[in-house]
Structures are given as C-alpha cells and as structure tokens.
Design a protein around this motif. Structure first.
Motif, PDB file in Angstrom:
ATOM      1  N   ARG A  60      24.908   9.624  33.669  1.00 14.94           N
ATOM      2  CA  ARG A  60      24.791   8.163  33.801  1.00 14.94           C
ATOM      3  C   ARG A  60      23.478   7.712  33.173  1.00 14.94           C
ATOM      4  O   ARG A  60      22.419   8.326  33.395  1.00 14.94           O
ATOM      5  N   ARG A  61      23.524   6.638  32.387  1.00 14.77           N
ATOM      6  CA  ARG A  61      22.337   6.124  31.684  1.00 14.77           C
ATOM      7  C   ARG A  61      22.064   4.671  32.096  1.00 14.77           C
ATOM      8  O   ARG A  61      22.245   3.743  31.295  1.00 14.77           O
ATOM      9  N   PRO A  62      21.630   4.409  33.313  1.00 20.89           N
ATOM     10  CA  PRO A  62      21.425   3.020  33.741  1.00 20.89           C
ATOM     11  C   PRO A  62      20.369   2.293  32.914  1.00 20.89           C
ATOM     12  O   PRO A  62      20.408   1.067  32.791  1.00 20.89           O
ATOM     13  N   ASP A  63      19.422   3.040  32.314  1.00 24.49           N
ATOM     14  CA  ASP A  63      18.382   2.416  31.495  1.00 24.49           C
ATOM     15  C   ASP A  63      18.939   1.861  30.184  1.00 24.49           C
ATOM     16  O   ASP A  63      18.290   1.062  29.510  1.00 24.49           O
ATOM     17  N   LYS A  64      20.155   2.280  29.827  1.00 25.82           N
ATOM     18  CA  LYS A  64      20.784   1.805  28.590  1.00 25.82           C
ATOM     19  C   LYS A  64      21.831   0.716  28.861  1.00 25.82           C
ATOM     20  O   LYS A  64      22.594   0.335  27.967  1.00 25.82           O
ATOM     21  N   ALA A  65      21.893   0.222  30.088  1.00 24.03           N
ATOM     22  CA  ALA A  65      22.891  -0.790  30.451  1.00 24.03           C
ATOM     23  C   ALA A  65      22.662  -2.077  29.674  1.00 24.03           C
ATOM     24  O   ALA A  65      21.524  -2.432  29.322  1.00 24.03           O
ATOM     25  N   VAL A  66      23.759  -2.788  29.402  1.00 18.57           N
ATOM     26  CA  VAL A  66      23.683  -4.094  28.730  1.00 18.57           C
ATOM     27  C   VAL A  66      24.560  -5.081  29.495  1.00 18.57           C
ATOM     28  O   VAL A  66      25.519  -4.684  30.167  1.00 18.57           O
ATOM     29  N   ASP A  67      24.212  -6.364  29.406  1.00 19.97           N
ATOM     30  CA  ASP A  67      24.956  -7.411  30.107  1.00 19.97           C
ATOM     31  C   ASP A  67      25.916  -8.109  29.142  1.00 19.97           C
ATOM     32  O   ASP A  67      25.522  -8.507  28.043  1.00 19.97           O
ATOM     33  N   ILE A  68      27.155  -8.290  29.594  1.00 22.20           N
ATOM     34  CA  ILE A  68      28.212  -8.859  28.756  1.00 22.20           C
ATOM     35  C   ILE A  68      28.663 -10.184  29.373  1.00 22.20           C
ATOM     36  O   ILE A  68      29.062 -10.223  30.534  1.00 22.20           O
ATOM     37  N   PRO A  69      28.631 -11.280  28.591  1.00 19.99           N
ATOM     38  CA  PRO A  69      29.004 -12.598  29.131  1.00 19.99           C
ATOM     39  C   PRO A  69      30.493 -12.915  28.938  1.00 19.99           C
ATOM     40  O   PRO A  69      31.091 -12.550  27.925  1.00 19.99           O
ATOM     41  N   PHE A  70      31.063 -13.612  29.891  1.00 17.79           N
ATOM     42  CA  PHE A  70      32.449 -14.082  29.788  1.00 17.79           C
ATOM     43  C   PHE A  70      32.525 -15.548  30.208  1.00 17.79           C
ATOM     44  O   PHE A  70      31.795 -15.991  31.104  1.00 17.79           O
ATOM     45  N   GLY A  71      33.469 -16.269  29.603  1.00 17.49           N
ATOM     46  CA  GLY A  71      33.750 -17.642  30.005  1.00 17.49           C
ATOM     47  C   GLY A  71      32.597 -18.595  29.725  1.00 17.49           C
ATOM     48  O   GLY A  71      31.764 -18.358  28.849  1.00 17.49           O
TER      49      GLY A  71
END
Length: 807
Positions: free
Chosen positions: A173-184
C-alpha cells in the motif's frame, strides 16, 4: 538465501516465528504460505527498487498499460520459477514437512479480471518484464472481483469472490502516493490576463490510494510494477461526521458509496445508477494513473512538450478511453498549453487496442450522464468532437454524409471507440482477420481518413506460465529433444517439428498427456463426483460463456451423439469426455440458460448405463486461471467454434495448441493464423468462412427454419428442447426461440452438419495414435509464434518505441 537450502530453512523458521508468534510445529498451511510469500516479496524488493532507479537513471521511455482487467493468476509458483529458486524451495519445504503444491492452493487468485481481455493484459505484463522492457500496468484493486461461480441444480449461482479476506501478500500500500479524484459539481471560467482559468467545483471527491504489485521478469533481475487503485474517502471520520451533521448512518452510507467504486469488477449496468458507477470506475483509475505518472515525470522534467518521447499510455479496449480528454485537461487547465499543442502531445502519448467486433461491446455513454458526472471532461470531449467534425468537413467533404457514424458525439451518445481512434496515434486489432474487418467494415471510414494509424498485433500468451509452469513434464521432454533455448526464444520451438515422426517422442508425449489426464480426472471426481476415463478423448471448451462463442453448438452435437448411441446399435465412437468451463455475466440470462442445458445433458448422459461408457459430460464450476493451468495440459481437443468473423482473436486456442491439443475451429480470429502455421493437415476446420457470415449479415438470405426442416436429426434435437421428450415441456424455450423464432443469429444450425463431420474426422484420426501425435508435435512446434514475447516486441518496436534495459 533461497539458493542455499540450509540457509533458506533457517531463515524460513526465523521469519515464521517473527510473523506469527508461534513455533513452526503449530503452523497452519496458510501460515506457512504467508511466510513464504512474504519472504519471496521481500527478496524481489531490492530488484524492484533497482529496476525503477535504472529506468530513471537511463532516462528510459516507459509504457503504462491501462486496463480495467488484469487476470493474473497466482504469483508464488510463477515468481519462484522466475527467480530460478523453485527446486531449492520445494526441497527445503519438503524437509520442513510441507508440500509446495499444497501451499500454492492457499494463495487466493486475484479477482482482478474476467476473461481473455484481462488474461492478455497479464501475459503482456509478464512478457514486458521478461524482455527487460520498461512497462507497467495500471488498473483497479477490486475488493471482490467478478464473482465465484457455483452450479446448483444445473443453475449458475453467483457468490462474492472475497479474494482479499486474508490480505494479499504481493501488494504494498502506498498512501503517500494517493491522489484525489473529483466527480460531479460545476465548471466556471475566471478571466486572467486576457485568457481564462478553468475552475471545477466538484460535488464529490474520492481518494485513490495505490497498491503496487511486483511483476518479476524471468531470471533477469527486472521487476516492473502493477499499480492498482482503491477508492477511499479523503476525510477522516471526525470530519465526515461533522459534514453529515453528526448523523452516523449518513457517514456510513457516504463511505460505502465511495468504496463501491473499487468494490466489484463490471457492476450491473442495466440501471442508470449502474451506468454511473461504471463510468465512475473508468475515470477513477484513469485519472489516478495519469496524475501519478505525470507527477513522477514532472519531478525530472520541466516541460511536457516531448512527453511522447518519454511516456507511452496504452488503452486496452474502450474502458480507459477517457484518458484522452483527461490528459488534455491536465495539459490545458493545469500546465497552460494551448489546444493544438496539447492535442499534439496527447496523440503522441496515446495508443489504442480494439478487442471486439460486437457493436454492443463498443461503449457509448449518454451525454447527460457523462456531463453530470464529469463536467469538465465533457466540455473537452465536446470540443474534440467539434474540431474533428470541422476537420472532416474541411478535408474529407465526401464523408460529411457519414457524420453520424464517425462523430464522437451523435444521437445524444458519446462514442468511445470513435474518440479512441481520433485521439491516438495508433489503433490496432488483435488478429489479422480482426484487423482487416476493422479496416474494411467496422472502422472503414476512419481507415480511409487515417490509413497509417491502423495496424495488426496478433495476440499471444506467456509460454512461461502456460507451458513451462503448468506442463513441466512436457516442457522438460521438449527441452530434451531440442535444448532449452526456446524458454528465452520461443520461436525455437519450431525445431521440434523435425521430430514429428519420431516414434519415441510420440510415445513419450502420449504418456505425459495420459498422466496429465489422470491428474485432471482425479480433480473432476473430487469436484463433481463424476468418474471419467483418462483413456477417452478429452474434448474441451473453456472460455467466457457468450452466444457467439457457440457453446450451444457443442452441446447440440453432444445431444446428437446421445440419440445415436441410444438408438443405433451399429454406431461406434471412441469414448469421449466433454469438458466445459465458463462463467456467464450475472445479467446475461440466455448464457445462463445454455449453462443449464449443458448441465441437463450431463445429468442425462452420465446416469445412462447405455451411453455413459462412451461419453461423459462435465461442467467444471468457477473457471479460473489455476483451473485452466490443469485443464490445458490434459486436453486432446480444443473447441474454438465461434461464429466466423465474431471472435477478435482468442488466446485459449494458443494455450491448447502449445500444450498439444488439436484444434477444431472455424476460420475466426487467430484460428486462421494457427491454421496457416500448422497447415490444413494438422487442424480440423469447419463451417462458414468470415466472408460468407458477413454476407449473410449484410445482405440477409439466411433462414434458420430451412436448416431445421431439411435436417431431420437436427430437427429432432431442437424439438426435444421443448417438446417434453427428454426434458419438461418448454424447459429450454429461450434456446429454442433463439434458434427458430429469432432466426439463429450466430448460424449454429447452418454450421451444425459441417461441425458434425469435423468431429467424425477427429474420431477417425484419434484411432491412429501415430498420426495423432505427429499432429500434436507439429502443433507444439508451431506454437512459439503465439508467445506474447513476440507480440510485445511488435508493440514495443512499432507503437510504443521502447527499448530493453539492462538492469
């Protein structure tokens, strides 16, 4: 450590105690599996990191393979083989009191794929690493995968495939590489310095958290990466509780709605909500993958102008096509490029594989749904469409009357296949006939506009898993005959053909085949209670259940044999075991009826003392990679009987061939290229040609009732589906209607007699073992061209422009 058996045993014992806090004498087999898997992953981690560093240091161009499916199979055995430590580990475990084969059964199969599309992606990852090519996968970490199939009273029943219940030992698991994805939400423009800045205020933000899995190259030190994304809330529980005004139930419902994005492969899209979820999944993993790749690129490069010289993004079928407008969005909104430059960069990066000729499989999204979920992406798609349509009017005015067919947006639908062709520099088919049909029929107008953009890359399979690993006895015997160069250069299997008439080799392969059949027979009895004769012909059809793949044609032929054995005392046949394995999509009711019919035939035939000595019918539930690894080595006959011109390629046909099964098939997909390799004398071809099928489709003229009424034997079989003579009245009405009422869309009745004659040729040929095993050796020897190593070299050279890297 692994090469020294005593060191391995000592280290294994130490690692076990530290992981489980108990003595090895108290271990369960799952404890032992987890310890070994952890040690292997730990062992490859340094190569994993070193590979990444080498690619960066050498500024290697890298390809990222975007696919909604990766049907990987189990990792442990494959990784031990690739690390060249399989025998040492096997022996060390035996001395500790454990059987490696039993331990591998403890490994859950990753529920990340369904059929040929996902298995091809997995074979491609294997070949990229084995060839030392900088190539990685990008997909979704499904919690449950498709489903676990059970057959109850002949019916398919779907159960959750909770493959992650005990964790996945191969992921980090790489939580430091997480990105946020927008919807709507909504989009608005801010005027800045004479231009505009785009603002997207989303209604929902989903955090994409990556999990990385190592893809180990074959004994070369290369470890590439498969990155899978999991959907999570970007907020902690306290923040969420505050957002939901302290309502805990609303908080839980919100978290569940987010987790649903990465919960199941192919959620039911018969409802509006299901369609929204599917599109959400697609944008989720595409946007996360692109952002991750470009963030990494930006750390080392100030400019994106030459992005196509450093990165290739490959779109595996239409599911990831939203990558095209997403990259445009990043380049325009975030990096400040003008439209024309952003479009040039995007096309230089993107390439596309089309996998289907079925119109219903080419994705078309309702405009309202797409616009509401992805408002900024819709604006970009709309502009791509506007510019493309203007380009057609300016440069191809004779095509203006076809605008509805070629436009990206038409009839309130977004045509993702059209977007894929327009927004990439390469579109390829996956077999010669498939590519020709794309160019001449399905995408004829695009081919007229962009002839240099279309090319063929015939599919392949990784011979390491599907031959070396799954059929070690046969692989060793081949090595005895021609040396081991074929392992790294599969085209060298060609050398085997000069031994096709060698009696000793024929006998050895016959004995190995018998032992593989005996092993499969034991598995069949354990799983189904059915006893089968390993000396019978094992006639096998294993693949996704779909009407065009014509499992029904196979079943109708079995039905005809039942009647002949019952009523014609002079009829003789070589005993046969008919083996099926197939999942039907949960909402595909017709396919489920075919499964039920096959199981009804099995019940009828297997319990009949007059018929069962000559044939048995077996439906193996929950067809999957580990089961396939046991089936292919034990098969005599490979059923590749799809309606000609419908199957894009097929890869099961290649796996059967490599393991010494002879093909009965139509001139469809890669069957044609298999026929070209082995020649007509070494394959059983039947049925309509692709052109004949396409003529029926284009001009009409086919009447199923004529076939039904002119063949009394066939008429009796079809009638018995509903007339109460064998099954309850109306029992298989849906199948009867598909053949008669709806005019037999897949031309089963038309091909039935030709198929029956080809099956009779198989029977006669099998009675001559010398001839049969000569054909078997030719098929094995000619199978090397269908290695995915060959396919990937073609992609690497002609589409991606990537080079092998010495790690």
């Amino acid at each position: 450590m692994f090469k020294d058996k005593e060191k391995f045993k000592k280290r294994f014992n130490e690692r076990f105690v530290s992981m489980h806090g108990k003595a090895l004498s108290e271990a369960t087999e799952n404890d032992v599996y987890q310890t070994l898997a952890y040690m292997v992953r730990e062992y490859v981690t340094s190569d994993w990191m070193h590979t990444k560093e080498t690619y960066i240091h050498k500024k290697s161009k890298q390809v990222y393979y975007f696919s909604l499916e990766f049907l990987l199979g189990r990792f442990l055995y494959n990784n031990l083989l690739s690390l060249d430590v399989l025998e040492e580990v096997r022996e060390g475990l035996e001395e500790l009191g454990y059987d490696l084969a039993d331990l591998t059964e403890e490994e859950p199969e990753p529920g990340l794929g369904n059929g040929g599309l996902g298995r091809l992606a997995a074979c491609f990852l294997d070949s990229l690493a084995a060839l030392g090519l900088p190539g990685h996968g990008n997909g979704i970490r499904y919690q449950y995968g498709l489903f676990k199939q059970k057959i109850i009273d002949g019916y398919q029943v779907e159960l959750p495939d909770n493959w992650l219940k005990n964790g996945n030992m191969w992921e980090i698991r790489r939580p430091d590489k997480a990105v946020d994805i927008p919807f709507g939400g909504h989009v608005w423009l801010e005027e800045v310095d004479g231009g505009y800045r785009v603002h997207h205020e989303p209604a929902e933000i989903v955090r994409a958290v990556p999990y990385d899995m190592p893809i180990v190259g074959y004994q070369n030190g290369v470890v590439n990466n498969l990155r899978l994304w999991s959907a999570e809330s970007p907020y902690d529980d306290d923040e969420l509780l505050h957002q939901h005004s302290g309502n805990y139930k609303d908080l839980l419902a919100h978290k569940q709605s987010i987790q649903t994005i990465s919960e199941f492969l192919y959620p039911d899209d018969t409802t509006y909500e299901g369609k929204v979820l599917r599109l959400k999944q697609q944008y989720f993993f595409v946007a996360a993958g692109l952002r991750s790749i470009l963030l990494s690129h930006k750390k080392r490069n100030a400019s994106f102008k030459q992005l196509g010289n450093q990165i290739a993004i490959h779109i595996n079928d239409t599911h990831p096509v939203v990558a095209i407008p997403e990259l445009m969005r990043i380049l325009i909104d975030e990096e400040g490029y003008e439209w024309e430059e952003a479009w040039r960069i995007t096309k230089s990066v993107m390439s596309f594989t089309n996998h289907t000729l079925l119109a219903e499989a080419l994705e078309r999204w309702p405009v309202d749904l797409f616009r509401n979920l992805l408002p900024r992406i819709y604006q970009i798609v709309e502009e791509i469409n506007r510019r493309f349509c203007q380009d057609v009017l300016d440069n191809y005015p004779h095509l203006a009357s076809h605008m509805q067919e070629i436009a990206i947006i038409a009839d309130e639908r977004i045509n993702m296949a059209n977007l894929a062709v327009v927004g990439t520099h390469s579109t390829n088919g996956v077999a010669q006939i498939h590519t020709e049909i794309l160019k001449q029929r399905e995408m004829r107008l695009f081919y007229e506009m962009f002839p240099l953009r279309f090319n063929n890359k015939t599919n392949g399979i990784t011979h390491r898993r599907w031959f070396l690993l799954s059929n070690p006895q046969l692989a060793n015997r081949v090595t005895e005959a021609i040396g081991d160069s074929w392992i790294n250069h599969p085209s060298d299997l060609q050398k085997l053909t000069k031994w096709s008439e060698d009696r000793q080799l024929q006998q050895d392969i016959k004995q190995i085949k018998l032992e593989n059949k005996q092993e499969l027979a034991r598995l069949i009895e354990a799983e189904t209670g059915i006893t089968v004769d390993p000396y019978s012909i094992f006639d096998v059809q294993v693949k996704r259940l779909h009407a065009y793949k014509r499992q029904l044609l196979n079943a109708l032929h079995i039905h005809s044999l039942y009647y002949r054995l019952k009523e014609d005392k002079s009829f003789k046949m070589t005993p046969r075991t008919f083996i099926f394995g197939a999942k039907a999509a949960p909402g595909y009711h017709y396919a489920k009826e075919v499964i039920r019919y096959i199981n009804a035939l099995a019940k009828l035939i297997n319990s009949d003392p007059e018929v069962s000595p000559y044939m048995k019918v077996v439906f193996l539930e929950n067809y999957r990679v580990s089961l396939a690894e046991k089936i292919f080595p034990a098969s005599d006959v490979s059923e590749q009987i799809s309606t000609a011109s419908y199957e894009a390629s097929g890869t099961g046909n290649m796996k059967f061939m490599m393991n010494g099964a002879l093909t009965i098939g139509t001139l469809d997909g890669a069957n044609i290229e298999i026929r070209d390799e082995v020649e007509d004398a070494n394959i059983f071809i039947f049925g309509l040609t692709p052109q004949e099928v396409m003529n029926y489709k284009k001009y009409g003229g086919y009447n199923a009732y004529d076939q039904y009424s002119s063949q009394p034997e066939l008429r009796r079989i079809v009638d018995s589906l509903v007339d109460g003579s064998l099954f309850p009245v109306g029992e298989f009405q849906a199948i009867y209607d598909s053949l008669i009422t709806y005019n037999d869309e897949y031309l089963i009745l038309k091909d039935f007699q030709s198929y029956q004659q080809a099956q009779e040729r198989i029977d006669r040929t099998y009675q001559n073992p010398e001839k049969w095993y000569q054909m078997v050796i030719v098929n094995i020897g000619k199978s090397g061209v269908f290695s995915s190593d060959r396919t990937i070299k073609e992609y690497a050279n002609a589409i991606w422009n990537i080079k092998p890297v010495q790690v």
